[in-house]
Write a protein that holds these residues in place. Structure first.
Motif, PDB file in Angstrom:
ATOM      1  N   ASP A 132      26.707 -63.000  17.794  1.00  0.00           N
ATOM      2  CA  ASP A 132      26.763 -62.986  19.251  1.00  0.00           C
ATOM      3  C   ASP A 132      25.577 -63.736  19.838  1.00  0.00           C
ATOM      4  O   ASP A 132      25.727 -64.585  20.726  1.00  0.00           O
ATOM      5  CB  ASP A 132      26.793 -61.536  19.744  1.00  0.00           C
ATOM      6  N   PHE A 133      24.393 -63.462  19.340  1.00  0.00           N
ATOM      7  CA  PHE A 133      23.181 -64.102  19.842  1.00  0.00           C
ATOM      8  C   PHE A 133      23.225 -65.614  19.644  1.00  0.00           C
ATOM      9  O   PHE A 133      22.844 -66.379  20.514  1.00  0.00           O
ATOM     10  CB  PHE A 133      21.958 -63.512  19.136  1.00  0.00           C
ATOM     11  N   ARG A 134      23.725 -66.040  18.498  1.00  0.00           N
ATOM     12  CA  ARG A 134      23.718 -67.462  18.148  1.00  0.00           C
ATOM     13  C   ARG A 134      24.882 -68.237  18.759  1.00  0.00           C
ATOM     14  O   ARG A 134      24.738 -69.418  19.075  1.00  0.00           O
ATOM     15  CB  ARG A 134      23.718 -67.603  16.639  1.00  0.00           C
ATOM     16  N   PHE A 135      26.058 -67.599  18.915  1.00  0.00           N
ATOM     17  CA  PHE A 135      27.254 -68.368  19.265  1.00  0.00           C
ATOM     18  C   PHE A 135      27.944 -67.978  20.568  1.00  0.00           C
ATOM     19  O   PHE A 135      28.832 -68.706  21.017  1.00  0.00           O
ATOM     20  CB  PHE A 135      28.272 -68.281  18.118  1.00  0.00           C
ATOM     21  N   SER A 136      27.621 -66.859  21.181  1.00  0.00           N
ATOM     22  CA  SER A 136      28.258 -66.487  22.445  1.00  0.00           C
ATOM     23  C   SER A 136      27.637 -67.267  23.593  1.00  0.00           C
ATOM     24  O   SER A 136      26.444 -67.566  23.582  1.00  0.00           O
ATOM     25  CB  SER A 136      28.116 -64.984  22.705  1.00  0.00           C
ATOM     26  N   ASP A 137      28.477 -67.590  24.565  1.00  0.00           N
ATOM     27  CA  ASP A 137      27.993 -68.276  25.766  1.00  0.00           C
ATOM     28  C   ASP A 137      28.898 -67.905  26.935  1.00  0.00           C
ATOM     29  O   ASP A 137      29.649 -66.932  26.853  1.00  0.00           O
ATOM     30  CB  ASP A 137      27.896 -69.792  25.551  1.00  0.00           C
ATOM     31  N   ALA A 138      28.859 -68.667  28.005  1.00  0.00           N
ATOM     32  CA  ALA A 138      29.624 -68.346  29.205  1.00  0.00           C
ATOM     33  C   ALA A 138      31.127 -68.560  29.026  1.00  0.00           C
ATOM     34  O   ALA A 138      31.917 -68.096  29.848  1.00  0.00           O
ATOM     35  CB  ALA A 138      29.122 -69.187  30.377  1.00  0.00           C
ATOM     36  N   ARG A 139      31.560 -69.233  27.947  1.00  0.00           N
ATOM     37  CA  ARG A 139      32.992 -69.492  27.716  1.00  0.00           C
ATOM     38  C   ARG A 139      33.617 -68.581  26.669  1.00  0.00           C
ATOM     39  O   ARG A 139      34.763 -68.175  26.794  1.00  0.00           O
ATOM     40  CB  ARG A 139      33.196 -70.946  27.277  1.00  0.00           C
ATOM     41  N   VAL A 140      32.877 -68.306  25.586  1.00  0.00           N
ATOM     42  CA  VAL A 140      33.420 -67.541  24.460  1.00  0.00           C
ATOM     43  C   VAL A 140      32.362 -66.561  23.982  1.00  0.00           C
ATOM     44  O   VAL A 140      31.180 -66.917  23.892  1.00  0.00           O
ATOM     45  CB  VAL A 140      33.826 -68.478  23.291  1.00  0.00           C
ATOM     46  N   VAL A 141      32.798 -65.349  23.647  1.00  0.00           N
ATOM     47  CA  VAL A 141      31.880 -64.349  23.119  1.00  0.00           C
ATOM     48  C   VAL A 141      32.357 -63.848  21.763  1.00  0.00           C
ATOM     49  O   VAL A 141      33.552 -63.790  21.494  1.00  0.00           O
ATOM     50  CB  VAL A 141      31.688 -63.147  24.074  1.00  0.00           C
ATOM     51  N   VAL A 142      31.382 -63.505  20.934  1.00  0.00           N
ATOM     52  CA  VAL A 142      31.656 -62.776  19.697  1.00  0.00           C
ATOM     53  C   VAL A 142      31.641 -61.305  20.088  1.00  0.00           C
ATOM     54  O   VAL A 142      30.642 -60.805  20.601  1.00  0.00           O
ATOM     55  CB  VAL A 142      30.591 -63.068  18.620  1.00  0.00           C
TER      56      VAL A 142
END
Length: 193
Positions: A104-114
């Motif tokens: 989540d910390f590395r790959f989540s953003d305003a478009r897609v979340v883990v």
């Protein structure tokens, strides 16, 4: 627990299997969801963004030495399902939670979340072949069938060392009152590398 519904499906079950009923953790689910209002299906762009992020993470984990997962389209996003072999105890639960928080910390953003809520031992997830039907079926937000995209001949469990290495990337808990730094993933930089 089998006596509740012996080898049959019961609709709207009131009693379900709870975390404490699970003896071992055999699978680790990484669920990629597009950011959208709750209770509605994803648009095609949102759905595609979640599937793309799932594939980026799949290749990133492979670069870290992880084995091949089951790859599925959940209907609104994507699933990576890895084999693991852990007891269902507090230490394993904490390890899985830290792995989810690291991605989540590395790959989540305003478009897609883990989704970090998938770490419970009794977690259910979308079965391929069933429908994802959030809200009404509209042309811009259609209902979709969950599908299995690929699966290896045999699932090789992720090693404890690999799980711990991922968990070590999770952000440290922040003291009360402090703001955590956002963990936006720079996709362009990653692709360029």
């Amino acid at each position: 627990l089998l006596a509740r519904s012996a080898n049959r499906i019961r609709e709207y079950a009131k009693e379900t299997t709870r975390d404490q009923h699970i003896l071992r953790r055999r699978h680790l689910l990484f669920d990629f969801d597009p950011v959208r209002p709750s209770g509605i299906s994803a648009t095609e762009d949102e759905h595609d963004a979640a599937l793309h992020r799932m594939i980026v993470v799949r290749f990133w984990l492979r670069d870290q030495g992880w084995p091949d997962p089951i790859i599925a389209d959940s209907g609104n996003g994507g699933h990576l399902v890895y084999a693991i072999d852990l007891p269902n105890d507090a230490d394993s639960g904490a390890l899985v939670e830290r792995c989810l928080k690291a991605l989540d910390f590395r790959f989540s953003d305003a478009r897609v979340v883990v989704d970090t809520a998938t770490g419970k031992a009794a977690q259910l997830w979308k079965v391929p072949g069933t429908w994802a039907q959030k809200g009404d079926d509209l042309p811009e937000r259609p209902h979709r069938r969950a599908t299995l995209l690929s699966a290896p001949e045999a699932l090789t469990p992720v090693t404890l060392a690999h799980l711990e290495a991922l968990a070590d990337l999770a952000p440290s808990p922040q003291p009360a009152g402090s703001a955590a730094a956002p963990g936006a993933f720079d996709l362009a930089a990653w692709i360029e590398r």
